[in-house]
Design an enzyme around this catalytic site. Structure first.
Site, PDB file in Angstrom:
ATOM      1  N   SER A   1      24.401 101.531 124.887  1.00 46.62           N
ATOM      2  CA  SER A   1      24.341 102.731 124.039  1.00 46.62           C
ATOM      3  C   SER A   1      25.740 103.318 123.871  1.00 46.62           C
ATOM      4  O   SER A   1      26.634 102.636 123.383  1.00 46.62           O
ATOM      5  CB  SER A   1      23.355 103.738 124.628  1.00 46.62           C
TER       6      SER A   1
ATOM      7  N   HIS B   1      18.299 106.358 119.115  1.00 45.00           N
ATOM      8  CA  HIS B   1      18.112 104.957 118.710  1.00 45.00           C
ATOM      9  C   HIS B   1      16.766 104.726 118.013  1.00 45.00           C
ATOM     10  O   HIS B   1      16.114 103.700 118.202  1.00 45.00           O
ATOM     11  CB  HIS B   1      18.274 104.021 119.910  1.00 45.00           C
TER      12      HIS B   1
END
Length: 316
Positions: A90, A193
């Site tokens: 991430s 996300h």
């Protein structure tokens, strides 16, 4: 073959930057990174409490800065060879981009500042959250996540998928989850996300033309299906898409396995990714670089997996 990996949001802990500030030059480095990000990283990394560090606009720049600092200290020994491959989970992918030479440290901090603010704004638009689903059958887990109107935001391993979406749907998943699986709510501020981050993706699309990426000097593994990035421009395209698309860390680990990685060092705040590697990359050597006290062991691991014999001083 050595991999350096960089953790994502949620790995931060109160005071985790404190041990590093004792090293020569670190305060000046952090001050420079703080200026680029527009955030007082030294204060947050040494004084702020857990609630403050949960703020996306604080956590993300702090994590990138900490990874840059820890890696720089590891590489301060010029006799050490560099990593053979780099990856980040991430927001850790921005740290990885700096370590791989795709972005300058300043540009990495500018990018994470925009990314974190944009994601925080998108998260504030409506109540959303995330929950880890641990165990169960992969196909059933994905089916139940979809049935509840949630998204698989992080595919962390064969046994851990993070679902994201509305708080009501997260609550329903906890009440009616997959068989033989635990549903663990995560202390994050939004459904990262996922399509809930579409606004953040638009902001990044507008910002990235101001950056000056170069091609990586070390293979850089993307969260997008474990792709090995070879062009700086491709990296920017993927990092923009990433904020609203799933992180596939399982695919990243498969790429590391396929490339023959034998050792992994996770930069501060470490432990999350090496923990996943213990289950999915069995047999590789692991090291957590959490404090300066970990540097000697990490450097020894680098030498061992580069086939470099230690000197007499290093043995002692």
């Amino acid at each position: 073959m050595l991999a350096i990996v960089c953790p994502g949001q949620g790995a931060q802990k109160p005071g985790f930057l404190s041990p590093w500030r004792e090293l020569p030059g670190v305060e000046q480095t952090v001050a420079s990174l703080s200026e680029a990000a527009g955030v007082d990283l030294l204060r947050h990394g040494t004084e702020s409490d857990a609630d403050t560090l949960r703020d996306t606009a604080v956590a993300q720049p702090l994590l990138v800065a900490a990874g840059i600092v820890a890696a720089a200290q590891l590489n301060a020994d010029e006799s050490l060879p560099g990593a053979d491959v780099i990856a980040g989970h991430s927001v850790g992918e921005l740290t990885a981009a700096a370590l791989a030479g795709v972005l300058s440290d300043e540009d990495a901090m500018r990018l994470v500042a925009v990314r974190s603010q944009a994601m925080a704004t998108a998260a504030a638009a409506e109540p959303t959250g995330m929950a880890a689903v641990v165990g169960g059958s992969r196909d059933e887990v994905l089916a139940v996540i979809e049935r509840h109107g949630l998204h698989p935001a992080n595919i962390n391993s064969a046994a851990q998928i993070v679902a994201a979406g509305s708080l009501d749907a997260i609550a329903a998943l906890r009440e009616d989850g997959p068989a033989k699986a635990r549903v663990i709510p995560l202390q994050v501020a939004g459904a990262f996300h996922t399509p809930f981050m579409a606004g953040a993706r638009e902001e990044l699309t507008a910002f990235t033309p101001s950056l000056s990426p170069t091609d990586p000097t070390v293979p850089l593994v993307s969260n997008a299906s474990g792709e090995v990035v070879t062009e700086g421009s491709r990296y920017l395209d993927l990092i923009v898409t990433q904020v609203a698309s799933p992180v596939d860390w399982e695919a990243c680990m498969a790429t590391l396995r396929d490339r023959g990685v034998t050792a992994m060092i996770e930069v501060a705040p470490a432990g999350t990714l090496t923990g996943l590697a213990k289950r999915d990359l069995k047999g590789i050597a692991l090291a957590d670089l959490n404090t300066p006290d970990d540097l000697d062991a990490a450097r020894a691991l680098v030498r061992e997996h580069a086939g470099i014999a230690p000197t007499a001083d290093q043995e002692n």
